[in-house]
Design an enzyme around this catalytic site. Structure first.
Site, PDB file in Angstrom:
ATOM      1  CD1 TRP A 201      -2.768   1.650   0.608  1.00  0.00           C
ATOM      2  CD2 TRP A 201      -1.361   2.395   2.184  1.00  0.00           C
ATOM      3  NE1 TRP A 201      -3.152   2.921   0.936  1.00  0.00           N
ATOM      4  CE2 TRP A 201      -2.309   3.402   1.908  1.00  0.00           C
ATOM      5  CE3 TRP A 201      -0.371   2.634   3.126  1.00  0.00           C
ATOM      6  CZ2 TRP A 201      -2.296   4.627   2.564  1.00  0.00           C
ATOM      7  CZ3 TRP A 201      -0.357   3.865   3.780  1.00  0.00           C
ATOM      8  CH2 TRP A 201      -1.327   4.838   3.492  1.00  0.00           C
ATOM      9  CG  ASP A 368     -12.722  10.351  -1.843  1.00  0.00           C
ATOM     10  OD1 ASP A 368     -12.784   9.376  -1.074  1.00  0.00           O
ATOM     11  OD2 ASP A 368     -12.045  10.338  -2.905  1.00  0.00           O
ATOM     12  CG  ASP A 369     -15.362   7.114   2.505  1.00  0.00           C
ATOM     13  OD1 ASP A 369     -16.585   7.091   2.729  1.00  0.00           O
ATOM     14  OD2 ASP A 369     -14.554   6.293   2.970  1.00  0.00           O
ATOM     15  CE  LYS A 478     -10.781   7.764  -5.072  1.00  0.00           C
ATOM     16  NZ  LYS A 478     -10.163   8.756  -4.184  1.00  0.00           N
ATOM     17  CD1 TRP A 479     -15.531   0.187  -7.858  1.00  0.00           C
ATOM     18  CD2 TRP A 479     -17.286   0.491  -9.196  1.00  0.00           C
ATOM     19  NE1 TRP A 479     -16.264  -0.965  -7.836  1.00  0.00           N
ATOM     20  CE2 TRP A 479     -17.357  -0.811  -8.652  1.00  0.00           C
ATOM     21  CE3 TRP A 479     -18.288   0.900 -10.078  1.00  0.00           C
ATOM     22  CZ2 TRP A 479     -18.377  -1.711  -8.978  1.00  0.00           C
ATOM     23  CZ3 TRP A 479     -19.303  -0.003 -10.393  1.00  0.00           C
ATOM     24  CH2 TRP A 479     -19.348  -1.281  -9.840  1.00  0.00           C
ATOM     25  CG  ASP A 480     -11.801   3.284  -2.974  1.00  0.00           C
ATOM     26  OD1 ASP A 480     -10.953   2.401  -3.229  1.00  0.00           O
ATOM     27  OD2 ASP A 480     -11.577   4.257  -2.228  1.00  0.00           O
ATOM     28  CG  MET A 481     -12.623  -3.599  -4.394  1.00  0.00           C
ATOM     29  SD  MET A 481     -11.375  -4.560  -3.537  1.00  0.00           S
ATOM     30  CE  MET A 481     -11.964  -6.197  -3.827  1.00  0.00           C
ATOM     31  CG  ASN A 482     -10.724   1.228   0.279  1.00  0.00           C
ATOM     32  OD1 ASN A 482      -9.610   1.415  -0.194  1.00  0.00           O
ATOM     33  ND2 ASN A 482     -11.662   2.148   0.243  1.00  0.00           N
ATOM     34  CB  CYS A 528      -9.961   4.061  -6.631  1.00  0.00           C
ATOM     35  SG  CYS A 528      -9.137   4.398  -5.074  1.00  0.00           S
ATOM     36  CG  ASP A 550      -4.790   5.693  -1.009  1.00  0.00           C
ATOM     37  OD1 ASP A 550      -5.427   6.227  -1.936  1.00  0.00           O
ATOM     38  OD2 ASP A 550      -5.285   4.844  -0.248  1.00  0.00           O
TER      39      ASP A 550
HETATM   40  C1  GLA Z   1      -9.217   4.714  -0.442  1.00  0.00           C
HETATM   41  C2  GLA Z   1      -8.854   5.546  -1.643  1.00  0.00           C
HETATM   42  C3  GLA Z   1      -8.700   6.987  -1.238  1.00  0.00           C
HETATM   43  C4  GLA Z   1      -9.971   7.476  -0.608  1.00  0.00           C
HETATM   44  C5  GLA Z   1     -10.330   6.583   0.561  1.00  0.00           C
HETATM   45  C6  GLA Z   1     -11.693   6.939   1.105  1.00  0.00           C
HETATM   46  O1  GLA Z   1      -8.151   4.605   0.447  1.00  0.00           O
HETATM   47  O2  GLA Z   1      -7.702   5.071  -2.251  1.00  0.00           O
HETATM   48  O3  GLA Z   1      -8.366   7.770  -2.364  1.00  0.00           O
HETATM   49  O4  GLA Z   1     -10.996   7.479  -1.560  1.00  0.00           O
HETATM   50  O5  GLA Z   1     -10.366   5.218   0.190  1.00  0.00           O
HETATM   51  O6  GLA Z   1     -12.044   6.144   2.174  1.00  0.00           O
END
Ligand code: GLA
Length: 731
Positions: A201, A368-369, A478-482, A528, A550
């Site tokens: 990361w 964003d989030d 922005k489609w995220d996956m964490n 993302c 990030d």
């Molecule tokens: C991930 C993304 C960030 C941001 C956060 C929000 O870490 O990579 O750019 O959008 O989520 O929780």
């Protein structure tokens, strides 16, 4: 036609750009073998038997069954199968109804067609009848009645062959696939290096080059996505290949789930490369009549070194891979509020940022989030895609309208694949997350992964997204996956299909992205995954850009973006100017330098523009101008790596040259100031020898040959982390 069957020699000859790829049919048992992959050769008289080493009689099964295993274990098979005597890496593993694992393929028939058929449910490169030719080879295991259809496409003007395989159960009994890779290539010799992209990361895609040697080198993921750690890319390069010279073979899987790539230096000092879906956690049941499609591998050949390979990938990916209408367009300069506010924002705060940003020339605000459910930290609300009106007073529509009135577009963040245990969705449907009944499933960033393989789950999430996106004038997502996939269990799949979950999951993600981009074609989709954990060609098929990392520190980004650009075009690399000291590494770099580095990507901002120092803010209009001036060149030109500060410990440089060689932009970053140390002379690349170029900043003119062979000495930079651009235009 780029592909022909040479009947007298029993060869398929695939010509793609400057490359040839040759497949032979041998022996009465109709084995399909690999003859050659390399620089383009003429049709006449190819010594295919000797190239496949099958004219050495002990090794021909129909003539000498006594040494059948020696044949299997040395033959360069196009699609090796497990269990009969090829003890190297194989492509196909099965479990038949009798519990056996062996299979053996023979050539049955072929078809050559113009164009390129799509792959069922999977992203893939595409091409029209003029640009490519496809070869379908049908192979069969006669005992199992299992058909393997090998698909090859040759691109007319690029050194690119793509491969895939469709496996069909034509028998009467069920068969499980335990391994169904997409390609195998055997190369002679073992004097190769392996190039791959590794990381973590905030430290994605660092380039690693190691000698191949003997034995297996595996690059793979079982995280349910490629992950920060590996990328579905591997190159095999002659050990003396450089940026500009030598043969290099690049392999990249068009897939966003668990992948497997192995380079094996074998006992006879040859290299075998296989690539496809990771067999770990994979089992696919084929009932009679059913088939399975393996994802596409893009194979690039270069005799012009690693740089040649890179530019071919870029040419392919920025055209017949990306479907988005934004592909060939300048993307809006966006400002994202993540590093500006994290979860702590409301309508007023966002509008204050937007007002200031629009006055400086920034074109889009991305929220964003944190805008949904009760999401004020990362511990809740994923899955509840309903606007939090306490934060967004007056609702989403009001905010978007106000932003639009400033002349800016509006974008929004989603993480559609996830659910927080503390959410209304989870409370209503705890069975909808991926988990194994009776076992405590592990949380990561406080969240579970939704079982998207279940269409009811995917539909429910998509409906929520669709409602939000229909509510206001939103033009970017922005489609995220964490988090990775673990505790693989689906309430929806029967026990005999649990091994299909990881692949079904990614197919469902693709389907959702397909729906999103079909229902909202005007939306610019940026993928993302906790930064850049899902940076792969599969994602690029749906969205033209991916958030790269990030880590937004300009110096770390030199390494991350260089590694990413090994395969992926600059136009796909999400890059922003952020605040300092940098939130990830606490380093302070000049605002100007941050701009130069972000320019080699999509370009945007990620900071609170109302709070940054006045002298930085003042630079933004200049940077906006710089983006508009150079972006066409950066998006469409040829990319050359010039200097790597990980090698020279002082400076970094790269350049982009327009296709017609009339314009070039050189970026030079002095990472460390060190007096009396080392020459700062760099030699440019890709220019036309006989053209005279004018440096638009100094007004000086110089010939292409002098710039490339004698080089230029960089002066005038004082201090660490300083940068400059050199813009050259043909006189
Ligand atoms: C991930 C993304 C960030 C941001 C956060 C929000 O870490 O990579 O750019 O959008 O989520 O929780």
């Amino acid at each position: 036609m780029g592909i022909r069957y040479l009947a007298d020699q029993r060869l398929f000859k695939l010509d793609a750009g400057d490359a040839s790829y040759i497949i032979g049919i041998v022996d009465e048992e109709q084995f399909l073998g690999h003859v050659y992959f390399g620089r383009r050769i003429s049709d006449s008289f190819i010594h295919s038997d000797s190239l496949m080493r099958i004219n050495e009689s002990p090794f021909v099964p129909s003539k000498n069954n006594r040494d059948r295993l020696s044949f299997y274990d040395t033959f360069p098979s196009e699609y090796p199968t497990h269990g009969i005597g090829d003890f190297r890496e194989t492509c196909l593993g099965i479990l038949d109804s009798g519990g056996h694992t062996a299979s053996k393929l023979e050539f049955v028939s072929y078809e050559i067609m113009k164009g390129k058929p799509p792959l069922d449910g999977l992203p893939a490169t595409f091409g029209n009848d003029e640009d490519c030719t496809t070869l379908k080879i049908v192979c069969l295991d006669r005992i199992l009645n299992l058909e393997v259809i090998l698909l090859y496409t040759a691109f007319e003007h690029l050194n690119v062959i793509t491969r895939s395989a469709v496996i069909r159960n034509s028998g009467n009994d069920p068969i499980s696939l335990t391994k169904a890779l997409s390609c195998c290539v055997d190369l002679d010799g073992n004097d190769y290096d392996i190039i791959s992209l590794h990381g973590s990361w905030a430290r994605e895609r660092h380039i690693q080059r190691i000698p191949m040697g003997l034995g297996k080198k595996v690059i793979s993921s079982n995280r349910g996505e490629p992950g920060h750690q590996y990328n579905p890319f591997v190159a095999v390069a002659e050990s003396d290949a450089t940026e500009d010279f030598g043969e290099v073979y690049g392999f990249n899987l068009v897939y966003s789930g668990n992948f497997y790539a192995c380079v094996e230096g074998t006992q006879f000092e040859a290299a075998r490369i296989v690539m496809g879906i990771n067999p770990t956690d994979f089992r696919w049941l084929l009932e009679p009549g059913q088939e399975f499609t393996a994802p596409e591998v893009v194979m690039v050949y270069s005799y012009q070194g690693i740089g040649g390979m890179t530019r071919t990938f870029h040419d392919l990916y920025r055209k017949p891979l990306i479907r988005s209408s934004y592909r060939d367009r300048k993307r809006p300069i966006l400002i994202n509020n993540w590093e500006a506010t994290y979860f702590n924002f409301d309508t007023e705060k966002l509008l204050a940022i937007a007002r200031e940003a629009s006055s400086l020339g920034i074109e889009m605000l991305v929220m964003d989030d944190g805008w949904f459910g009760r999401r004020n930290s990362d511990n809740c609300s994923l899955g509840d895609w309903v606007v939090n009106e306490e934060k967004l007073k007056g609702g989403l529509r009001h905010l978007v309208d106000e932003v639009n009135k400033l002349g800016m577009g509006f974008g929004i963040w989603f993480e559609p694949e996830m659910v927080s245990p503390d959410s209304d969705l989870y409370r209503a449907h705890p069975e909808w997350c991926i988990h194994i009944e009776g076992r405590t499933a592990g949380l990561a960033r406080n969240q579970y992964v939704l079982d998207l393989a279940n269409p009811e789950v995917a539909d429910a999430v998509y409906d929520m997204m669709k409602k939000i996106l229909s509510e206001a004038n939103i033009t970017y997502v922005k489609w995220d996956m964490n988090r990775p996939l673990t505790d693989l269990g689906s309430n929806w799949l029967p026990p005999e299909r649990q091994g299909e979950l990881s692949h079904r999951y990614i197919l469902a993600v693709y389907k959702m992205m397909d729906r999103l981009t079909t229902d909202f074609p005007h939306i610019l989709l940026e993928n993302c995954s906790g930064g850049g954990a899902r940076f792969d060609p599969g994602m690029l098929y749906y969205g033209p850009q991916i958030w790269c990392s990030d880590n937004t520190d300009a110096i770390d980004r030199l390494i991350i973006q260089r590694g990413t650009a090994m395969v992926y075009p600059l136009s796909t690399i999400g890059a922003h100017v952020s605040d300092c000291p940098n939130h990830t590494v606490n380093r302070t770099t000049p605002f100007e330098t941050r701009g130069y580095v972000a320019l080699a990507g999509t370009f945007g901002y990620e900071l609170d523009v109302t709070k940054i120092p006045e002298e930085d803010r003042k630079m933004i209009p200049e940077q906006v101008k710089m983006y508009h001036k150079y972006n066409d060149l950066i998006r469409e030109g040829d990319y050359y790596r010039i200097a790597d500060f990980s090698d020279n410990h002082l400076y970094d440089a790269w350049m982009v040259v327009s296709k017609d060689k009339k314009e070039a932009l050189v970026t030079y970053i002095q990472v460390y100031q060190r007096p009396n140390h080392r020459s700062r002379r760099i030699r440019l690349k890709g220019l036309d020898e006989n053209t005279v170029y004018r440096d638009s900043l100094t007004g000086e003119s110089c010939s292409g040959s002098a710039l490339m062979y004698a080089g230029i000495n960089i002066t005038g930079l004082y201090g660490d982390f300083r940068g400059k651009l050199i813009h050259l235009t043909a006189v």
